[in-house]
Design a protein around this motif. Sequence first.
Motif, PDB file in Angstrom:
ATOM      1  N   UNK A   1      46.881  36.540  37.923  1.00  0.00           N
ATOM      2  CA  UNK A   1      46.534  35.153  37.634  1.00  0.00           C
ATOM      3  C   UNK A   1      45.565  35.128  36.348  1.00  0.00           C
ATOM      4  N   UNK A   2      45.874  34.276  35.283  1.00  0.00           N
ATOM      5  CA  UNK A   2      45.356  34.977  33.532  1.00  0.00           C
ATOM      6  C   UNK A   2      43.778  35.105  33.557  1.00  0.00           C
ATOM      7  N   UNK A   3      42.927  34.409  34.968  1.00  0.00           N
ATOM      8  CA  UNK A   3      41.251  34.194  34.831  1.00  0.00           C
ATOM      9  C   UNK A   3      41.366  35.545  35.392  1.00  0.00           C
ATOM     10  N   UNK A   4      42.203  36.472  36.558  1.00  0.00           N
ATOM     11  CA  UNK A   4      41.445  37.357  37.121  1.00  0.00           C
ATOM     12  C   UNK A   4      42.019  38.690  36.354  1.00  0.00           C
ATOM     13  N   UNK A   5      43.560  38.290  35.310  1.00  0.00           N
ATOM     14  CA  UNK A   5      44.244  39.864  34.653  1.00  0.00           C
ATOM     15  C   UNK A   5      43.553  39.822  33.900  1.00  0.00           C
ATOM     16  N   UNK A   6      42.778  38.826  32.961  1.00  0.00           N
ATOM     17  CA  UNK A   6      41.707  38.945  31.577  1.00  0.00           C
ATOM     18  C   UNK A   6      40.232  39.737  32.110  1.00  0.00           C
ATOM     19  N   UNK A   7      40.059  39.555  33.679  1.00  0.00           N
ATOM     20  CA  UNK A   7      38.986  40.006  33.674  1.00  0.00           C
ATOM     21  C   UNK A   7      38.815  41.589  33.657  1.00  0.00           C
ATOM     22  N   UNK A   8      39.770  41.482  34.729  1.00  0.00           N
ATOM     23  CA  UNK A   8      40.167  43.295  34.874  1.00  0.00           C
ATOM     24  C   UNK A   8      40.502  43.806  33.992  1.00  0.00           C
ATOM     25  N   UNK A   9      41.187  43.430  32.561  1.00  0.00           N
ATOM     26  CA  UNK A   9      41.872  44.025  31.457  1.00  0.00           C
ATOM     27  C   UNK A   9      40.486  44.387  31.156  1.00  0.00           C
ATOM     28  N   UNK A  10      40.011  43.717  30.590  1.00  0.00           N
ATOM     29  CA  UNK A  10      38.546  43.057  29.935  1.00  0.00           C
ATOM     30  C   UNK A  10      37.745  44.814  30.175  1.00  0.00           C
ATOM     31  N   UNK A  11      37.570  44.598  31.529  1.00  0.00           N
ATOM     32  CA  UNK A  11      36.713  46.124  32.198  1.00  0.00           C
ATOM     33  C   UNK A  11      37.388  47.352  31.940  1.00  0.00           C
ATOM     34  N   UNK A  12      38.954  47.535  31.810  1.00  0.00           N
ATOM     35  CA  UNK A  12      39.351  48.724  31.263  1.00  0.00           C
ATOM     36  C   UNK A  12      39.003  48.783  30.615  1.00  0.00           C
ATOM     37  N   UNK A  13      39.364  48.144  29.418  1.00  0.00           N
ATOM     38  CA  UNK A  13      39.464  48.171  27.582  1.00  0.00           C
ATOM     39  C   UNK A  13      38.185  48.425  27.914  1.00  0.00           C
ATOM     40  N   UNK A  14      36.748  48.197  28.500  1.00  0.00           N
ATOM     41  CA  UNK A  14      35.741  49.006  28.836  1.00  0.00           C
ATOM     42  C   UNK A  14      35.248  50.133  28.424  1.00  0.00           C
ATOM     43  N   UNK A  15      36.079  50.474  29.430  1.00  0.00           N
ATOM     44  CA  UNK A  15      36.348  51.805  29.886  1.00  0.00           C
ATOM     45  C   UNK A  15      36.445  53.090  28.929  1.00  0.00           C
ATOM     46  N   UNK A  16      37.975  52.649  28.671  1.00  0.00           N
ATOM     47  CA  UNK A  16      38.608  53.442  27.158  1.00  0.00           C
ATOM     48  C   UNK A  16      37.866  53.536  26.863  1.00  0.00           C
ATOM     49  N   UNK A  17      37.147  52.319  25.976  1.00  0.00           N
ATOM     50  CA  UNK A  17      36.337  52.201  24.490  1.00  0.00           C
ATOM     51  C   UNK A  17      35.300  53.752  24.884  1.00  0.00           C
ATOM     52  N   UNK A  18      34.663  53.459  25.799  1.00  0.00           N
ATOM     53  CA  UNK A  18      33.669  54.287  25.830  1.00  0.00           C
ATOM     54  C   UNK A  18      32.250  54.443  25.167  1.00  0.00           C
ATOM     55  N   UNK A  19      31.632  53.746  25.579  1.00  0.00           N
ATOM     56  CA  UNK A  19      30.662  53.006  24.422  1.00  0.00           C
ATOM     57  C   UNK A  19      29.570  52.619  25.381  1.00  0.00           C
ATOM     58  N   UNK A  20      29.357  52.366  26.309  1.00  0.00           N
ATOM     59  CA  UNK A  20      28.513  50.989  27.341  1.00  0.00           C
ATOM     60  C   UNK A  20      28.112  52.195  28.543  1.00  0.00           C
ATOM     61  N   UNK A  21      27.468  52.308  28.636  1.00  0.00           N
ATOM     62  CA  UNK A  21      26.517  53.797  29.425  1.00  0.00           C
ATOM     63  C   UNK A  21      26.764  53.385  31.003  1.00  0.00           C
ATOM     64  N   UNK A  22      27.625  52.127  31.300  1.00  0.00           N
ATOM     65  CA  UNK A  22      28.936  52.629  32.494  1.00  0.00           C
ATOM     66  C   UNK A  22      29.988  52.833  32.488  1.00  0.00           C
ATOM     67  N   UNK A  23      30.737  52.469  31.034  1.00  0.00           N
ATOM     68  CA  UNK A  23      31.765  53.515  31.017  1.00  0.00           C
ATOM     69  C   UNK A  23      31.965  55.058  30.850  1.00  0.00           C
ATOM     70  N   UNK A  24      30.625  55.069  29.971  1.00  0.00           N
ATOM     71  CA  UNK A  24      29.992  56.298  29.233  1.00  0.00           C
ATOM     72  C   UNK A  24      30.308  57.016  31.095  1.00  0.00           C
ATOM     73  N   UNK A  25      29.349  57.041  32.025  1.00  0.00           N
ATOM     74  CA  UNK A  25      28.810  57.254  33.193  1.00  0.00           C
ATOM     75  C   UNK A  25      30.561  57.327  33.934  1.00  0.00           C
TER      76      UNK A  25
END
Lengths: 194, 194
Positions: free
Chosen positions: A111-135
């Motif tokens: 469902x698009x609400x859920x897909x968007x929020x999980x994809x955003x989290x995956x993109x944050x991981x990939x970008x490796x810019x935030x403290x959470x993603x870096x860890x």
Amino acid sequence: MSERLEAQFAFLNEADRLKSVLRATTLVDGSRPENSGEHSWHLALYALVLADQAGPGVSIDRVIRMLILHDLVEIDTGDVPIHARNGQAHASPETLAAEAKAADRIFGLLPSDLGDSLRTLWEEFEAAETPDARFAKSLDRVQPVMANLMSGGGTWATYEVTYGQLESRVGTKIARGAPALWDWVKEKARPWFG
Amino acid sequence: MSERLEAQFAFLNEADRLKSVLRATTLVDGSRPENSGEHSWHLALYALVLADQAGPGVSIDRVIRMLILHDLVEIDTGDVPIHARNGQAHASPETLAAEAKAADRIFGLLPSDLGDSLRTLWEEFEAAETPDARFAKSLDRVQPVMANLMSGGGTWATYEVTYGQLESRVGTKIARGAPALWDWVKEKARPWFG
Ligand SMILES: [Ca+2]
């Protein structure tokens, strides 16, 4: 609700295929290649157990969520070993484009609400810019180091990796999110390289 | 810190063995038995994706933590299939005693502050009394139902399970933590039993 559950389970059943994506790294006992599903579980456990290595402001629960999702795109792209093609394959433009296309398809099952929020989290991981993603990235890099050490060399032998290459391809990324962890792990790894 | 990290990695390396514990259930494509490591990952993903099925007061992040840990004792005990021994093996006193002993050993590898807190979370899951634990248990029961449905019957065929047995051994436990989910899943499952 029924339509929503159909979409949620279409995604969860498709995700099952991550258990059949094989990595270059083996299990700790060297018995077989690790798959990306069990690897993702092991990383989530790493986050729980090594939480005290995270810097200030890191949310371990967000890190765990990222690690659960981080390899789903490999259902379409396969795993790209960090030491393959002389260390050049991992972040190539071709790899990144293929992963973005895979994310469209796989998160698009939800469902698009859920897909968007999980994809955003995956993109944050990939970008490796935030403290959470870096860890999260640090843990993703340190787990294969331990598997190689425990299994007698693993992908370092396969790809004829030098200690300098380990430091530049892996160590710098571990150190970015978990500097004390790299200080400890590198002393464990260095003797293997002679 | 060095001694603490030694203990943390002794646990993480030992945990790797969960990837070699085989379950009665197969992958969705029926190609091979599922192992308890990748199963734990899949359940964590279930929790992320089915969060809207949790009752009020459920913390999805605590549920995910429980699911990451919930099967670690199987490194010593193996998986006990829910439909084995006519549905009687799962919560037998022998099984529970063996699991407690396994928890002593495995969580005991960790620094004691960390081992105690993770073991407490595992015990909460096992007791299935809190809303978080009940929802986690529901997911643990629903994922094999989906794998059986997708793979053409799976353990229902192996153990000659009837729809009534599915309802009493599995359905009641799914319904306790996620009633609307069981209402939906049972309509999917019922036709298989003819
Ligand atoms: Ca990967």
